[in-house]
Design a protein around this motif. Sequence first.
Motif, PDB file in Angstrom:
ATOM      1  N   UNK A  41       4.105  -0.349   2.339  1.00 34.60           N
ATOM      2  CA  UNK A  41       3.049  -0.846   2.914  1.00 34.60           C
ATOM      3  C   UNK A  41       3.329  -2.180   3.702  1.00 34.60           C
ATOM      4  N   UNK A  42       3.990  -2.998   3.140  1.00 37.77           N
ATOM      5  CA  UNK A  42       4.509  -4.237   3.691  1.00 37.77           C
ATOM      6  C   UNK A  42       5.570  -4.027   4.667  1.00 37.77           C
ATOM      7  N   UNK A  43       6.258  -2.896   4.475  1.00 42.00           N
ATOM      8  CA  UNK A  43       7.480  -2.539   5.491  1.00 42.00           C
ATOM      9  C   UNK A  43       6.688  -2.037   6.599  1.00 42.00           C
ATOM     10  N   UNK A  44       5.802  -1.190   6.438  1.00 45.73           N
ATOM     11  CA  UNK A  44       5.085  -0.723   7.508  1.00 45.73           C
ATOM     12  C   UNK A  44       4.352  -1.656   8.613  1.00 45.73           C
ATOM     13  N   UNK A  70      -3.058  -1.035   6.730  1.00 44.79           N
ATOM     14  CA  UNK A  70      -2.536   0.428   6.139  1.00 44.79           C
ATOM     15  C   UNK A  70      -3.579   0.896   5.042  1.00 44.79           C
ATOM     16  N   UNK A  71      -3.869   2.008   5.530  1.00 48.45           N
ATOM     17  CA  UNK A  71      -4.854   2.733   4.684  1.00 48.45           C
ATOM     18  C   UNK A  71      -4.074   3.802   3.466  1.00 48.45           C
ATOM     19  N   UNK A  97       1.602   6.770   6.008  1.00 47.62           N
ATOM     20  CA  UNK A  97       0.187   6.332   5.735  1.00 47.62           C
ATOM     21  C   UNK A  97      -0.581   6.397   6.828  1.00 47.62           C
ATOM     22  N   UNK A  98      -2.053   6.259   6.759  1.00 49.64           N
ATOM     23  CA  UNK A  98      -3.024   6.438   7.602  1.00 49.64           C
ATOM     24  C   UNK A  98      -3.070   4.853   8.009  1.00 49.64           C
ATOM     25  N   UNK A  99      -3.161   4.270   9.060  1.00 48.63           N
ATOM     26  CA  UNK A  99      -3.466   2.853   9.536  1.00 48.63           C
ATOM     27  C   UNK A  99      -4.216   2.777  10.958  1.00 48.63           C
TER      28      UNK A  99
END
Length: 92
Positions: A8-11, A25-26, A46-48
């Motif tokens: 999540x942090x990378x995204x 981030x979802x 991920x959904x975001x």
Amino acid sequence: MEPGETPQQALIREIIEELDTEIKVGELIDTVEYDYPTFHLSMDCFWAEVKAGHLELKEAEAAKWLTKDQLDSVTWLPADILLIDQIRKCMK
């Protein structure tokens, strides 16, 4: 991903770097595992949602928003195709 970074942090970091946009981030959609000729891809998807920013393309050559009915109008990379049906089912 960088050392110590969650997916999540990378995204979040990548979207800031590549689109100058902040996201929330979802839920995880799926993890794609795909073997390309020269490497193996393992990608958490991920959904975001956009929190702030103006979606400025910094790295990519082109981008566009697609409706559910337009998802098949794009030539997807092989690893992406695995997610399209899942995304289509969840889109309103």
